[in-house]
Design an enzyme around this catalytic site. Structure first.
Site, mmCIF file in Angstrom:
data_model
loop_
_atom_site.group_PDB
_atom_site.id
_atom_site.type_symbol
_atom_site.label_atom_id
_atom_site.label_comp_id
_atom_site.label_asym_id
_atom_site.label_seq_id
_atom_site.Cartn_x
_atom_site.Cartn_y
_atom_site.Cartn_z
ATOM 1 N NE ARG A 1 -8.594 27.644 -1.565
ATOM 2 C CZ ARG A 1 -9.272 26.500 -1.542
ATOM 3 N NH1 ARG A 1 -10.494 26.425 -2.062
ATOM 4 N NH2 ARG A 1 -8.773 25.420 -0.990
ATOM 5 C CG HIS B 1 -16.413 26.778 -4.289
ATOM 6 N ND1 HIS B 1 -15.548 25.715 -4.297
ATOM 7 C CD2 HIS B 1 -16.162 27.482 -5.434
ATOM 8 C CE1 HIS B 1 -14.821 25.749 -5.409
ATOM 9 N NE2 HIS B 1 -15.171 26.817 -6.116
ATOM 10 C CG ASN C 1 -16.730 23.645 3.465
ATOM 11 O OD1 ASN C 1 -17.659 23.809 2.679
ATOM 12 N ND2 ASN C 1 -15.601 23.054 3.130
ATOM 13 N NE ARG D 1 -14.551 26.557 3.453
ATOM 14 C CZ ARG D 1 -13.874 26.062 2.416
ATOM 15 N NH1 ARG D 1 -12.560 25.900 2.492
ATOM 16 N NH2 ARG D 1 -14.503 25.734 1.305
ATOM 17 C CB THR E 1 -11.044 21.965 3.074
ATOM 18 O OG1 THR E 1 -10.308 22.472 1.962
ATOM 19 C CG2 THR E 1 -12.242 21.186 2.582
ATOM 20 C CE1 TYR F 1 -16.045 21.433 -5.153
ATOM 21 C CE2 TYR F 1 -18.331 20.771 -4.858
ATOM 22 C CZ TYR F 1 -17.258 21.563 -4.497
ATOM 23 O OH TYR F 1 -17.393 22.480 -3.480
ATOM 24 C CG PHE G 1 -15.628 13.285 0.005
ATOM 25 C CD1 PHE G 1 -16.016 14.392 -0.739
ATOM 26 C CD2 PHE G 1 -14.276 12.945 0.045
ATOM 27 C CE1 PHE G 1 -15.076 15.151 -1.430
ATOM 28 C CE2 PHE G 1 -13.333 13.693 -0.651
ATOM 29 C CZ PHE G 1 -13.741 14.807 -1.399
ATOM 30 C CE LYS H 1 -18.768 24.401 -0.660
ATOM 31 N NZ LYS H 1 -17.918 23.364 -0.001
ATOM 32 C CD GLU I 1 -14.071 26.567 -9.430
ATOM 33 O OE1 GLU I 1 -14.269 27.624 -8.773
ATOM 34 O OE2 GLU I 1 -13.444 25.591 -8.968
HETATM 35 N N1 UDP Z 1 -15.395 17.579 1.055
HETATM 36 C C1 UDP Z 1 -15.949 16.580 1.847
HETATM 37 N N2 UDP Z 1 -15.126 15.634 2.397
HETATM 38 C C2 UDP Z 1 -13.784 15.623 2.185
HETATM 39 C C3 UDP Z 1 -13.219 16.634 1.379
HETATM 40 C C4 UDP Z 1 -14.048 17.592 0.830
HETATM 41 O O1 UDP Z 1 -17.162 16.571 2.052
HETATM 42 O O2 UDP Z 1 -13.090 14.739 2.724
HETATM 43 C C5 UDP Z 1 -16.267 18.616 0.471
HETATM 44 C C6 UDP Z 1 -16.182 19.947 1.210
HETATM 45 O O3 UDP Z 1 -17.472 20.538 1.221
HETATM 46 C C7 UDP Z 1 -15.210 20.721 0.365
HETATM 47 C C8 UDP Z 1 -15.573 20.240 -1.022
HETATM 48 O O4 UDP Z 1 -15.859 18.852 -0.862
HETATM 49 O O5 UDP Z 1 -15.369 22.131 0.534
HETATM 50 C C9 UDP Z 1 -14.492 20.410 -2.061
HETATM 51 O O6 UDP Z 1 -13.302 19.851 -1.592
HETATM 52 P P1 UDP Z 1 -11.905 20.576 -1.847
HETATM 53 O O7 UDP Z 1 -10.848 19.621 -1.421
HETATM 54 O O8 UDP Z 1 -11.882 21.098 -3.250
HETATM 55 O O9 UDP Z 1 -11.911 21.750 -0.757
HETATM 56 P P2 UDP Z 1 -12.176 23.346 -0.886
HETATM 57 O O10 UDP Z 1 -11.498 23.804 -2.147
HETATM 58 O O11 UDP Z 1 -13.662 23.563 -0.906
HETATM 59 O O12 UDP Z 1 -11.547 23.925 0.351
#
Ligand code: UDP
Length: 163
Positions: free
Chosen positions: A96, A128, A125, A113, A102, A60, A68, A20, A139
């Site tokens: 993952r 992705h 974070n 992370r 996350t 997304y 958010f 990112k 994706e």
């Molecule tokens: N995100 C955020 N606030 C939240 C949850 C998610 O800003 O409360 C952002 C964060 O950068 C995250 C991305 O949105 O990595 C995608 O969210 P997801 O739940 O898909 O998490 P990931 O798969 O990236 O762990």
């Protein structure tokens, strides 16, 4: 025998990983690529781009209604990202686990992370990783044209667990 077991456990091969904008700004691209290489993944696609809001909303799509989301757009369009497709055994789950939870505050040490960032009030974070085989497929098609993904023979085939 081993192969039979592998295919029974929902084997899937490719995942999409993106560094990112904060990861690019912080010069973490090389470190992240190195982790995937060392784990034995094979790189089959790689590019750097400035993400458009349109691409982001398709990437997304399940998050566009979240409170958010506007901040996520600001974050993800704040600079270039480096997006990659990696191939390997159970690519989605394995990557993952390497990326971590996350929220960096919850992410285990040893994960990307958990090693490179603390919680700083909002979720910046670094990386992705696709979160399901179906998500990965969607994706990969969204970010890459078919001809941008290269099938190449790995000379360490028998020791890197590629199938
Ligand atoms: N995100 C955020 N606030 C939240 C949850 C998610 O800003 O409360 C952002 C964060 O950068 C995250 C991305 O949105 O990595 C995608 O969210 P997801 O739940 O898909 O998490 P990931 O798969 O990236 O762990």
């Amino acid at each position: 025998e081993a192969k039979k077991h592998v295919f029974k456990t929902q084997y899937h091969k490719r995942t999409l990983i993106a560094v990112k904008p904060d990861g690019v700004q912080r010069r973490l691209v090389g470190q992240i690529i190195q982790r995937f290489e060392l784990r034995g993944f094979k790189l089959v696609g790689l590019k750097m781009l400035q993400v458009s809001e349109d691409l982001l909303s398709r990437h997304y799509s399940q998050l566009t209604g979240k409170p958010f989301y506007p901040d996520l757009v600001k974050y993800m369009t704040s600079g270039p990202v480096v997006v990659m497709v990696w191939e390997g055994y159970n690519a989605v789950q394995t990557s993952r686990a390497m990326v971590g939870l996350t929220n960096p505050a919850d992410a285990q040490a040893g994960t990307v992370r958990g090693d490179f960032i603390m919680f700083i009030g909002h979720l910046r974070n670094v990386v992705h990783a696709s979160d399901s085989p179906e998500g990965a497929q969607k994706e990969i098609q969204l970010w890459f044209q078919g001809q941008e993904l290269l099938n190449w023979d790995c000379c360490y085939h028998n020791i890197t667990c590629e199938l």
